[in-house]
Design a protein around this motif. Structure first.
Motif, PDB file in Angstrom:
ATOM      1  N   ASN A 100       4.677   8.574  -3.547  1.00  0.00           N
ATOM      2  CA  ASN A 100       3.941   7.491  -2.906  1.00  0.00           C
ATOM      3  C   ASN A 100       3.360   8.008  -1.585  1.00  0.00           C
ATOM      4  O   ASN A 100       4.109   8.432  -0.697  1.00  0.00           O
ATOM      5  CB  ASN A 100       4.902   6.322  -2.665  1.00  0.00           C
ATOM      6  N   LEU A 106       4.111   0.529  -2.656  1.00  0.00           N
ATOM      7  CA  LEU A 106       2.845   0.306  -3.354  1.00  0.00           C
ATOM      8  C   LEU A 106       3.028  -0.871  -4.303  1.00  0.00           C
ATOM      9  O   LEU A 106       3.988  -0.902  -5.079  1.00  0.00           O
ATOM     10  CB  LEU A 106       2.438   1.544  -4.162  1.00  0.00           C
ATOM     11  N   VAL A 111      -2.404   2.198  -9.139  1.00  0.00           N
ATOM     12  CA  VAL A 111      -2.486   3.636  -9.426  1.00  0.00           C
ATOM     13  C   VAL A 111      -3.436   3.850 -10.598  1.00  0.00           C
ATOM     14  O   VAL A 111      -3.229   3.315 -11.690  1.00  0.00           O
ATOM     15  CB  VAL A 111      -1.106   4.226  -9.751  1.00  0.00           C
ATOM     16  N   ARG A 133      -5.618   1.064 -14.000  1.00  0.00           N
ATOM     17  CA  ARG A 133      -4.609   0.698 -12.997  1.00  0.00           C
ATOM     18  C   ARG A 133      -3.526  -0.142 -13.651  1.00  0.00           C
ATOM     19  O   ARG A 133      -3.750  -1.293 -13.991  1.00  0.00           O
ATOM     20  CB  ARG A 133      -5.262  -0.059 -11.847  1.00  0.00           C
ATOM     21  N   ASN A 135       0.743  -0.141 -13.137  1.00  0.00           N
ATOM     22  CA  ASN A 135       2.009   0.431 -12.688  1.00  0.00           C
ATOM     23  C   ASN A 135       2.905  -0.658 -12.133  1.00  0.00           C
ATOM     24  O   ASN A 135       2.444  -1.717 -11.686  1.00  0.00           O
ATOM     25  CB  ASN A 135       1.773   1.501 -11.621  1.00  0.00           C
ATOM     26  N   LEU A 144       5.590   8.862  -7.761  1.00  0.00           N
ATOM     27  CA  LEU A 144       4.601   8.013  -8.425  1.00  0.00           C
ATOM     28  C   LEU A 144       4.972   7.880  -9.906  1.00  0.00           C
ATOM     29  O   LEU A 144       5.600   8.773 -10.489  1.00  0.00           O
ATOM     30  CB  LEU A 144       3.204   8.599  -8.262  1.00  0.00           C
ATOM     31  N   HIS A 171      -4.910   8.265  -8.171  1.00  0.00           N
ATOM     32  CA  HIS A 171      -5.619   7.517  -7.136  1.00  0.00           C
ATOM     33  C   HIS A 171      -4.847   6.230  -6.834  1.00  0.00           C
ATOM     34  O   HIS A 171      -4.528   5.460  -7.737  1.00  0.00           O
ATOM     35  CB  HIS A 171      -7.024   7.176  -7.614  1.00  0.00           C
ATOM     36  N   THR A 172      -4.533   6.025  -5.565  1.00  0.00           N
ATOM     37  CA  THR A 172      -3.859   4.784  -5.153  1.00  0.00           C
ATOM     38  C   THR A 172      -4.842   3.948  -4.342  1.00  0.00           C
ATOM     39  O   THR A 172      -5.531   4.463  -3.449  1.00  0.00           O
ATOM     40  CB  THR A 172      -2.597   5.092  -4.332  1.00  0.00           C
ATOM     41  N   ASP A 177      -8.054   3.577  -0.196  1.00  0.00           N
ATOM     42  CA  ASP A 177      -8.174   4.481  -1.345  1.00  0.00           C
ATOM     43  C   ASP A 177      -7.710   5.881  -0.963  1.00  0.00           C
ATOM     44  O   ASP A 177      -8.248   6.503  -0.028  1.00  0.00           O
ATOM     45  CB  ASP A 177      -9.622   4.539  -1.823  1.00  0.00           C
TER      46      ASP A 177
END
Length: 462
Positions: A100, A106, A111, A133, A135, A144, A171-172, A177
């Protein structure tokens, strides 16, 4: 709009799908949050591999690089495709050293994974795969989650193709971003393989005769094409499925053309064939081209009888001759224009080849075959779309009164090796007028450079 959840408990096995429009083309993606590694003592899933990975967190996170193993596996929807087929690949990451990148938790569904799969063997290159996305919440400092990414590629060569996991990016999107890029520290082990079969090879051998009839002993000029250059070729008479005593040897020139003179002395001969090897076959020979032996002696005997018994006053002898014709085709239009697709989405560019009219007035027992083959499509800067990406769905209709029935070829890939568009079977009587057409589709990969792509479709009638 978020897809409905299946519940928090056991949420790591949830799957969902979403469709969205990209430049007018609907794209379907499937993704999941991934599965946990196999429990201790349980065998790993087939194809699961581990490879050392170096993950670089975003600079904004102020974290050191993370090194460690990535646990992953690759699967395909078709382990035995043909050249020209589109294969869907799935890249599953069960565990990653990436962590993370923010100092807080998060939230769920922030993600987004992207990655690549490395092809080797009969076909080399990379396949881009993406996920959506999806998660569970990730605590601060925790690894992650696992992800699943999918993509497609077109098979361009026969043989065994291996698939190995490549680098990936996580990509979070919260609170800003950020991207964590992970690369394999050396070649990753092969996780999956497939064996691609070549396209069926169409028989492009063709045969024409200088004349379609003659008296016993006449020498018939035979012209053939499409044979292997330099091959020994047998030209022979035929009746039904059997060969007659008429036979001559020939050799194909450097272009695969054959020229010979066949003395036809066997009155049973109703056609002429040519082939390489020891025997004729529909896959390795050409013809039969119809031929009729005219019984000259019978005509003379009949004339003598008539002369011996002259017709009575007021009567006249009348004779009519039906001469055999030829096998020919015409095509409407000179070019085929396919539909347009979007740059980002790709898709299928559809159209029709235009009506082809086949006329068979030879009057013999031989059928015919109409075969098509297409080159690669060439666009701006020499960019190519493989000819194997073109498929068709043939249609054939016999005109009223035609003795033969027309058979449309199978729907499928055309390609440079060729495929049958339409045909009629050997049999008596044979002939007629036939209307042939086909709907065509060209599969255009996403992000193909914009511009016009041109290929040549060749139709061969034999």
């Amino acid at each position: 709009m978020r897809a409905g959840r299946t519940g928090r408990a056991g949420a790591r096995d949830r799957r969902w799908s979403a469709a969205f429009a990209a430049g007018g083309v609907v794209v379907l993606l499937a993704a999941t949050t991934g599965g946990a590694p196999a429990a201790e003592g349980e065998p790993p899933p087939p194809g699961q591999v581990e490879f050392p990975t170096h993950c670089l967190p975003p600079q904004e996170a102020g974290l050191p690089p993370a090194d460690g193993p990535t646990t992953a596996r690759i699967s395909v929807d078709d382990p035995a495709p043909k050249v020209g087929d589109t294969v869907t690949v799935t890249y599953r990451i069960a565990a990653t050293p990436a962590v993370n990148p923010v100092a807080s938790e998060l939230p769920a569904d922030v993600v987004t994974p992207t990655g690549r799969i490395v092809l080797a063997g009969a076909q080399s290159g990379e396949v881009t795969v993406v996920g959506v996305r999806r998660n569970d919440p990730v605590p601060a400092g925790a690894a992650l989650p696992g992800v699943i990414m999918t993509g497609t590629f077109t098979v361009t060569a026969p043989g065994e193709i291996t698939l190995a996991p490549g680098g990936y990016t996580l990509h979070t999107g919260h609170p800003v971003d950020l991207e964590t890029a992970c690369t394999a520290a050396g070649p990753a082990p092969v996780s999956e393989h497939l064996t691609a079969a070549p396209l069926p090879t169409a028989n492009l051998r063709a045969l024409t005769l200088g004349t379609a009839y003659g008296q016993p002993g006449a020498r018939v000029a035979v012209t053939g094409s499409g044979f292997a250059p330099g091959a020994a070729v047998t030209v022979a008479g035929r009746t039904g499925a059997a060969e007659t005593a008429d036979r001559v040897a020939a050799t194909a020139d450097e272009r695969g053309a054959v020229r010979a003179e066949l003395p036809v002395t066997d009155k049973a001969t109703t056609g002429v064939v040519a082939y390489e090897g020891t025997a004729w076959s529909a896959r390795g020979g050409s013809g039969p081209a119809a031929y009729t032996v005219i019984e000259a002696a019978t005509v003379i005997e009949a004339a003598e009888v008539v002369d011996a018994a002259p017709p009575s006053r007021g009567t006249r002898k009348m004779t009519a001759v039906v001469e055999p014709g030829a096998l020919a085709m015409t095509q409407a239009g000179e070019s085929v224009t396919l539909g347009a697709v979007s740059y980002g989405g790709g898709g299928s560019a559809g159209g029709r080849i235009g009506t082809v009219t086949v006329e068979d007035t030879r009057g013999g027992p031989a059928g015919w075959s109409l075969v098509g083959r297409v080159t690669d499509f060439t666009g701006p800067g020499g960019v190519r779309i493989p000819g194997a990406s073109l498929t068709w769905t043939p249609r054939c209709v016999a005109a009223a009164g035609s003795p033969s029935a027309c058979r449309a070829g199978s729907a499928g890939t055309v390609g440079p090796e060729g495929a049958v568009l339409a045909s009629t079977a050997d049999g008596a009587p044979a002939g007629g007028t036939f209307t042939v057409d086909a709907a065509v589709e060209l599969r255009v990969p996403p992000y193909t450079p914009p511009g016009a792509y041109t290929a040549v479709l060749t139709l061969t009638l034999s």
